[in-house]
Scaffold this motif. Structure first.
Motif, PDB file in Angstrom:
ATOM      1  N   LEU A   6       4.857   1.287  12.118  1.00 37.50           N
ATOM      2  CA  LEU A   6       4.182   0.864  13.346  1.00 37.50           C
ATOM      3  C   LEU A   6       5.093   0.138  14.328  1.00 37.50           C
ATOM      4  CD1 LEU A   6       0.835  -0.332  11.744  1.00 37.50           C
ATOM      5  CD2 LEU A   6       1.169   1.670  13.200  1.00 37.50           C
ATOM      6  N   ALA A   7       6.355  -0.107  13.957  1.00 37.79           N
ATOM      7  CA  ALA A   7       7.247  -0.833  14.864  1.00 37.79           C
ATOM      8  C   ALA A   7       8.685  -0.636  14.435  1.00 37.79           C
ATOM      9  CB  ALA A   7       6.901  -2.325  14.874  1.00 37.79           C
ATOM     10  N   ALA A   8       9.438   0.109  15.243  1.00 39.67           N
ATOM     11  CA  ALA A   8      10.867   0.223  14.962  1.00 39.67           C
ATOM     12  C   ALA A   8      11.552  -1.113  15.205  1.00 39.67           C
ATOM     13  CB  ALA A   8      11.491   1.311  15.829  1.00 39.67           C
ATOM     14  N   ASP A   9      11.134  -1.799  16.246  1.00 39.23           N
ATOM     15  CA  ASP A   9      11.582  -3.151  16.559  1.00 39.23           C
ATOM     16  C   ASP A   9      10.538  -3.761  17.477  1.00 39.23           C
ATOM     17  OD1 ASP A   9      12.059  -2.097  19.137  1.00 39.23           O
ATOM     18  OD2 ASP A   9      14.181  -1.771  18.712  1.00 39.23           O
ATOM     19  N   MET A  10      10.767  -5.010  17.926  1.00 39.51           N
ATOM     20  CA  MET A  10       9.737  -5.688  18.715  1.00 39.51           C
ATOM     21  C   MET A  10       9.520  -5.012  20.061  1.00 39.51           C
ATOM     22  SD  MET A  10       7.482  -8.131  18.462  1.00 39.51           S
ATOM     23  CE  MET A  10       8.043  -9.381  17.294  1.00 39.51           C
ATOM     24  N   ILE A  11      10.580  -4.528  20.697  1.00 41.06           N
ATOM     25  CA  ILE A  11      10.407  -3.852  21.983  1.00 41.06           C
ATOM     26  C   ILE A  11       9.562  -2.593  21.813  1.00 41.06           C
ATOM     27  CG2 ILE A  11      11.582  -2.702  23.893  1.00 41.06           C
ATOM     28  CD1 ILE A  11      11.933  -5.701  23.920  1.00 41.06           C
ATOM     29  N   ASP A  12       9.810  -1.848  20.756  1.00 39.19           N
ATOM     30  CA  ASP A  12       9.009  -0.655  20.464  1.00 39.19           C
ATOM     31  C   ASP A  12       7.544  -1.026  20.272  1.00 39.19           C
ATOM     32  OD1 ASP A  12       8.449   2.117  19.543  1.00 39.19           O
ATOM     33  OD2 ASP A  12       8.234   1.152  17.583  1.00 39.19           O
ATOM     34  N   LEU A  13       7.288  -2.125  19.543  1.00 35.55           N
ATOM     35  CA  LEU A  13       5.911  -2.543  19.311  1.00 35.55           C
ATOM     36  C   LEU A  13       5.237  -2.968  20.611  1.00 35.55           C
ATOM     37  CD1 LEU A  13       3.563  -3.190  17.445  1.00 35.55           C
ATOM     38  CD2 LEU A  13       4.568  -5.456  17.078  1.00 35.55           C
ATOM     39  N   ILE A  14       5.938  -3.761  21.425  1.00 41.73           N
ATOM     40  CA  ILE A  14       5.361  -4.214  22.691  1.00 41.73           C
ATOM     41  C   ILE A  14       5.035  -3.023  23.588  1.00 41.73           C
ATOM     42  CG2 ILE A  14       5.867  -5.477  24.820  1.00 41.73           C
ATOM     43  CD1 ILE A  14       7.543  -7.417  23.064  1.00 41.73           C
ATOM     44  N   THR A  15       5.959  -2.086  23.667  1.00 39.22           N
ATOM     45  CA  THR A  15       5.783  -0.923  24.541  1.00 39.22           C
ATOM     46  C   THR A  15       4.592  -0.072  24.127  1.00 39.22           C
ATOM     47  OG1 THR A  15       8.165  -0.877  24.960  1.00 39.22           O
ATOM     48  CG2 THR A  15       6.938   1.136  25.450  1.00 39.22           C
ATOM     49  N   ASN A  16       4.357   0.034  22.839  1.00 35.75           N
ATOM     50  CA  ASN A  16       3.313   0.928  22.314  1.00 35.75           C
ATOM     51  C   ASN A  16       2.135   0.174  21.705  1.00 35.75           C
ATOM     52  OD1 ASN A  16       4.694   3.718  22.522  1.00 35.75           O
ATOM     53  ND2 ASN A  16       6.255   2.436  21.544  1.00 35.75           N
ATOM     54  N   PHE A  17       1.998  -1.086  22.052  1.00 33.51           N
ATOM     55  CA  PHE A  17       1.006  -1.931  21.383  1.00 33.51           C
ATOM     56  C   PHE A  17      -0.419  -1.440  21.581  1.00 33.51           C
ATOM     57  CE2 PHE A  17      -1.547  -5.894  21.005  1.00 33.51           C
ATOM     58  CZ  PHE A  17      -1.228  -6.205  19.684  1.00 33.51           C
ATOM     59  N   ASP A  29      -1.622   1.464  21.752  1.00 32.41           N
ATOM     60  CA  ASP A  29      -1.943   2.579  20.872  1.00 32.41           C
ATOM     61  C   ASP A  29      -1.958   2.179  19.405  1.00 32.41           C
ATOM     62  OD1 ASP A  29      -2.083   4.289  23.055  1.00 32.41           O
ATOM     63  OD2 ASP A  29       0.047   4.832  22.916  1.00 32.41           O
ATOM     64  N   ARG A  30      -1.279   1.095  19.061  1.00 32.75           N
ATOM     65  CA  ARG A  30      -1.116   0.721  17.647  1.00 32.75           C
ATOM     66  C   ARG A  30      -1.923  -0.506  17.243  1.00 32.75           C
ATOM     67  NH1 ARG A  30       5.516   1.533  17.608  1.00 32.75           N
ATOM     68  NH2 ARG A  30       5.463   3.719  18.279  1.00 32.75           N
ATOM     69  N   ARG A  31      -2.509  -1.139  18.219  1.00 31.45           N
ATOM     70  CA  ARG A  31      -3.180  -2.403  17.937  1.00 31.45           C
ATOM     71  C   ARG A  31      -4.281  -2.269  16.899  1.00 31.45           C
ATOM     72  NH1 ARG A  31      -4.689  -6.942  22.296  1.00 31.45           N
ATOM     73  NH2 ARG A  31      -5.624  -8.445  20.873  1.00 31.45           N
TER      74      ARG A  31
END
Length: 294
Positions: free
Chosen positions: A31-42, A44-46
């Motif tokens: 669900l997260a390659a890194d924090m920027i990836d998580l923030i960018t796609n949050f 959809d993944r929340r």
């Protein structure tokens, strides 16, 4: 949600922090390659992250893992705000270190922005290198930092808070003598290790109250700074709008909102940080960030 970046067994990952001693590895869960990836796609993944958090079966002990800065290497310079608490503007103006002060107590009419480079960022418990300041004038500044989640410019009709992903802590460490000599703030504040950040990002929905939380600094256990976020001269929506009106915001951008009174330069004589000191900053609702001085 409380989100952290960690290193364990030579691998970095992003975690959903659970309680005091556990977390869910969102990187291992895909669900997260890194924090920027998580923030960018949050967005959809929340729901999936919330589902994992509610289940409890994926929680692992945090012991043995090293907590890093939430964004260990920000993709761009950190946007920082100077003199954004009235009492700090007065103490800094009266210090003689402020080339822009009028009468020793300038309250800015508009937000004052400067930046710190990505190379200045370190995480909790990492050492602030006082030897990189040749003038032994290292100072502390506790700040609430805003993490941007939505990219784009802030149009007149936009709600600036719609661009905010969450909040973390940032210590705007400064070489006061470099700041004084060069008549600007980049060199004095952009030194390697001079932007401790962390320990977590708290998502915006968990910090709807941006007035009452307290902000504090302790040096070797002695309280030096204490204020409330309501004492900001320019509030968070104003800061986000001011930057985003003309500069395109990007997910993972960080805006440090300024520091209250009580910094070292405000004492007579100044009370700077030295090797062996421990500095801890706190903001209610987020936690504390502690770093030694080397």
């Amino acid at each position: 949600m409380r989100l952290a970046t960690f290193r364990d067994d030579g691998r970095e990952g992003v975690a959903l922090v659970q309680g005091e001693g556990g977390f869910i590895d969102l990187t291992a869960a895909g669900l997260a390659a890194d924090m920027i990836d998580l923030i960018t796609n949050f967005a959809d993944r929340r729901a999936r992250i919330a589902e994992l958090g509610a289940g409890g079966s994926h929680v692992r002990p945090a012991a043995g893992a090293t907590i890093l800065a939430p964004i260990p290497r920000p993709p761009r310079n950190i946007f920082c705000v100077g003199k954004n608490y009235r009492e700090h503007a007065a103490e800094f103006g009266g210090s003689g270190f402020d080339s822009g002060a009028v009468g020793g107590s300038e309250i800015p009419e508009y937000p004052i922005f400067f930046s710190k480079p990505p190379s200045s960022v370190i995480g909790p418990e990492e050492a602030i290198r006082s030897d990189l300041d040749p003038y032994d004038s290292v100072d502390y500044e506790a700040e609430l930092a805003v993490v941007i989640g939505r990219g784009g410019r802030v149009a007149e009709g936009d709600d600036p808070m719609g661009f905010v992903f969450g909040y973390t802590l940032l210590n705007d460490v400064t070489s006061r003598e470099l700041q004084r000599r060069h008549k600007q703030w980049l060199l004095g504040k952009g030194i390697d290790t001079f932007a401790p950040m962390g320990p977590v990002i708290v998502t915006a929905d968990e910090m709807s109250d941006l007035a009452t939380p307290g902000i504090r600094t302790f040096v070797n256990g002695e309280k030096r700074q204490e204020s409330r976020l309501r004492d900001l001269i320019f509030d968070i929506p104003t800061l986000v709008r001011t930057v985003g009106r003309s500069i395109t915001l990007e997910p993972g951008d960080v805006i440090a909102t300024g520091t209250p009174a009580g910094v070292g330069i405000g004492f007579k004589p100044p009370r700077y940080l030295h090797a062996g000191d421990i500095v801890r900053i706190e903001v209610d609702g987020i936690g504390s960030l502690e770093n030694p001085i080397s």
